[in-house]
Write an enzyme that holds these catalytic residues in place. Structure first.
Site, PDB file in Angstrom:
ATOM      1  CG  ASN A  22     -31.150 -27.507   5.597  1.00 15.21           C
ATOM      2  OD1 ASN A  22     -31.167 -28.678   5.690  1.00 15.21           O
ATOM      3  ND2 ASN A  22     -30.177 -27.244   6.190  1.00 15.21           N
ATOM      4  CB  ALA A  45     -25.579 -25.503   2.540  1.00 13.55           C
ATOM      5  CD  GLU A  46     -27.311 -27.579   7.373  1.00  6.60           C
ATOM      6  OE1 GLU A  46     -27.220 -27.791   6.854  1.00  6.60           O
ATOM      7  OE2 GLU A  46     -26.836 -29.020   8.234  1.00  6.60           O
ATOM      8  CG  ASN A  47     -21.694 -24.980   4.232  1.00  5.85           C
ATOM      9  OD1 ASN A  47     -22.466 -25.325   3.871  1.00  5.85           O
ATOM     10  ND2 ASN A  47     -21.069 -25.132   3.856  1.00  5.85           N
ATOM     11  CB  SER A  87     -26.448 -20.477   8.866  1.00  2.11           C
ATOM     12  OG  SER A  87     -27.181 -21.813   8.556  1.00  2.11           O
TER      13      SER A  87
END
Lengths: 217, 218, 217, 218
Positions: A22, A45-47, A87
């Protein structure tokens, strides 16, 4: 080579093949540009995508496919869509091999502060606290000083991001490893001396063996 | 079978002062027509639980600009200077929650858990006033469930019984908030006959969805 | 009409249209056979499908599509596959409108015991504790007595399934509603008197108004 | 890219005494060839965490019959008389856990939660010896995480990087156990090139999967 490129190139050497990585917004995101061709990783991507790719061709952007900053990206072959519970389940459950984050301060305990300046900047922690608490390896990528003042300090004066000791600090001047005994100076940038780094650092630096020259490839 | 309603009809269901869970991440995957309808209906005093407040003029940012919001529970407000300005002026209450904790709190509210234990936030201002519980020698924060009166869900596609599909990074909070509200309103881009979405592709079962927004005029 | 059909027909009248319903294995599963044509519901099996359908045509069985007992089923149009976390998330989160379960004992507090007989039968609770704790409406469908002994008792002597008061008890003899004040006799089967039901019941039955005849359609 | 391994190679990775999370519900969705390989390798003293022990001669039931198991954590053993007989004879330790609690405990172990609070089990033998915690005036049991040394995952299809798809009621515990073990071995019915499974259809991301079982001989 400017400072940011130097930092990104050095951090790229920390990335191991076939891992999940990340990258924070800003400086950390540059790391993707400097990975060797033979090091395949999945960027998260944390989204919500595993297998984040580069910017798409003009006119082919998908409003449903962006990075955590809202910028258009692609998905690489073998990508997987995930919701926010998955996530952060991956992040907090120890499934994320490495995260690269920016920093406002790191202290002699290896504690990171990177999410707020009381009274000035209150953007919110986003995923930063989860990333630092949960990632297997946390690398802080930041310039060594802010307006001449050291960002590496004895004790963070800004609110912490987590109690976890980060694994590595990479700046344009040096590579520093927080350990149980304190901050160990591992590498010094070409043309700088140990004393140069010490002068720009607010916390004590341990130099158990002669530090190497900061690697860039 | 659901009955499709218009954005205005949906907004009319939602009273001033309601607590809304809204999907989206920096406006990606947000229910944009529902948000526009709430702005048009001049809703006030809403509590918004969402990942972020997007930016001015986009997604949840429109509700902030319209001063429809009294309280925000979010993980990030940094890209919306209006949220910050209203917060500093004392007009808007903001509770900042780590993103992973926020989604787990909403999930807990949706699946009937009384709370979850997490290490995220320990040693930070997030821990202030929260109970700490030790399990097997490790310390955790007790984080409690969050629910909304309404969940406003953005999605890629729905079928007539309300089964929902999401696309790529537009999943984000949407499938989770659909579990955690008294009334769930979904805004799909397209609505297809039953059977077009195969069972294995359904991410939100239709039995969770109370209302579907009618298709956008083309 | 045998006892089980009578019970299943009566329980079917409790099912409301457009709801999500879980039927236990055995007697409760018969309820699906007696729903009026205009009452559309989705049946959930806790092993993971919303929209469980009847047995498939011979030769078209899918080993990946069974009910909670492992028997082949179909999926109705509009069905959704769910994993066990979602399945029990729906059950415990209040999304399941109704569950119909068998019972070993129900007591005057409306407490159900239906998962073990110490020293004799220890099959495990499966999803029963979650269903009773979480479903919006819990209907117990069981024969009134076991080898002549009442199954409706002052206090359960078997281990409880949950502390929650069940909403309705349907037997071949009667329909009984557990309330804060105790067990209220609501309906009595054709040909039986209130005293007949009382004689077969171990707990006190309240009869605030004359109970109706047990409905079957 | 993963390297496909044979059932015997997979079994060789798993030592006697290991704790295994095994997918499946009454043998539906279980990794049948992995189970056969463990039986053939004469594994002993395993701890099995799974929904149930199926029935004799099917799925996990084969491991019970082979006396490969020392301890079972499951929600239901009622359809396997051999499990019951070994338990009564004191040869097999059985911990019975409500199904919803079991899957949440495994999920907690997989997503890094220190525990979850649930009302399920209150007032029953399940509550014995567990901490009770009050939140907003309601009492809950504190249920702690479960993890395995290995997760043995049955699935419909995998691609070369280990992304997994499941089918209908064969999902059950599989996607959750894939989060909660040190080593994850997946047994797909078919293995397809990268790209055949679109991102939105992936239920278990390949980064969770350590080994794929090679395709069955046809």
């Amino acid at each position: 080579m400017n400072d940011k490129e130097r930092i990104a190139r050095r951090v790229a050497l920390e990335v191991e093949r076939d891992t999940l990585v990340n990258l924070g917004i800003g400086l950390p995101s540059l790391v993707a540009n400097y990975l060797p061709d033979d090091v395949h990783v999945f960027f998260q991507a944390e989204n919500g995508v595993i297998g984040l790719g580069a910017r798409p061709p003009e006119g082919m952007e998908d409003p449903d496919l962006t990075d955590a900053g809202g910028g258009f990206v692609t998905a690489v072959p073998g990508a997987a869509s995930i919701d926010s519970a998955m996530s952060f389940g991956l992040i907090r459950g120890g499934h994320l091999d490495m995260t690269v984050l920016g920093g406002l301060q790191v202290d002699s305990h290896g504690h990171l502060a990177n999410w707020m300046v009381p009274g000035k900047m209150v953007p919110g922690m986003g995923g930063a606290m989860d990333l630092v608490a949960g990632a297997r390896k946390v690398v802080v990528a930041m310039v060594h000083t802010a307006k001449g003042a050291p960002k590496i300090v004895p004790d963070c004066t800004l609110p912490l991001t987590a109690l976890r000791r980060v694994d590595l600090i990479v700046t344009e001047m040096a590579v520093i490893e927080p350990t149980e005994d304190g901050l160990v100076l591992r590498e010094v940038a070409e043309g700088l001396s140990v004393d140069d780094v010490r002068a720009a650092t607010g916390a004590e630096l341990l130099v158990p063996v002669a530090p190497g020259q900061m690697r860039l490839a | 079978m659901k009955v499709a309603i218009s954005p205005a009809e949906a907004a009319a269901l939602i009273p001033d002062g309601a607590t809304l869970l809204i999907g989206g991440f920096m406006a990606v995957g947000s229910p944009h027509r529902l948000i526009d309808a709430l702005v048009a209906a001049e809703r006030k005093d809403l509590t918004i639980i969402a990942n972020d407040t997007a930016m001015p003029g986009r997604g949840i940012g429109k509700l902030i600009t319209a001063r429809a919001v009294r309280r925000v529970v979010a993980s990030h407000i940094g890209l919306n200077p209006e949220t910050q300005a209203q917060m500093i002026a004392g007009e808007l209450e903001v509770e900042l929650v780590p993103q992973g904790t926020l989604i787990e709190r909403i999930r807990a509210g949706g699946v009937g858990l009384g709370g979850v234990l997490t290490a995220t936030g320990l040693g930070t201002p997030v821990a202030d006033g929260k109970r700490q519980i030790e399990v097997d020698g490790k310390t955790y924060l007790l984080e409690t469930p969050l629910r909304g009166d309404f969940a406003l869900v953005g999605c890629h596609q729905a079928d007539y019984v309300g089964n929902l599909e999401y696309s790529l990074t537009a999943h984000n909070f949407n499938p989770i908030i659909a579990l955690a509200a008294d009334v769930v309103i979904a805004e799909p881009r397209s609505i297809v006959p039953v059977g077009v979405i195969p069972p294995d592709a359904v991410k939100t079962p239709g039995i969770l969805v109370d209302h579907l927004l009618e298709r956008a005029p083309s």
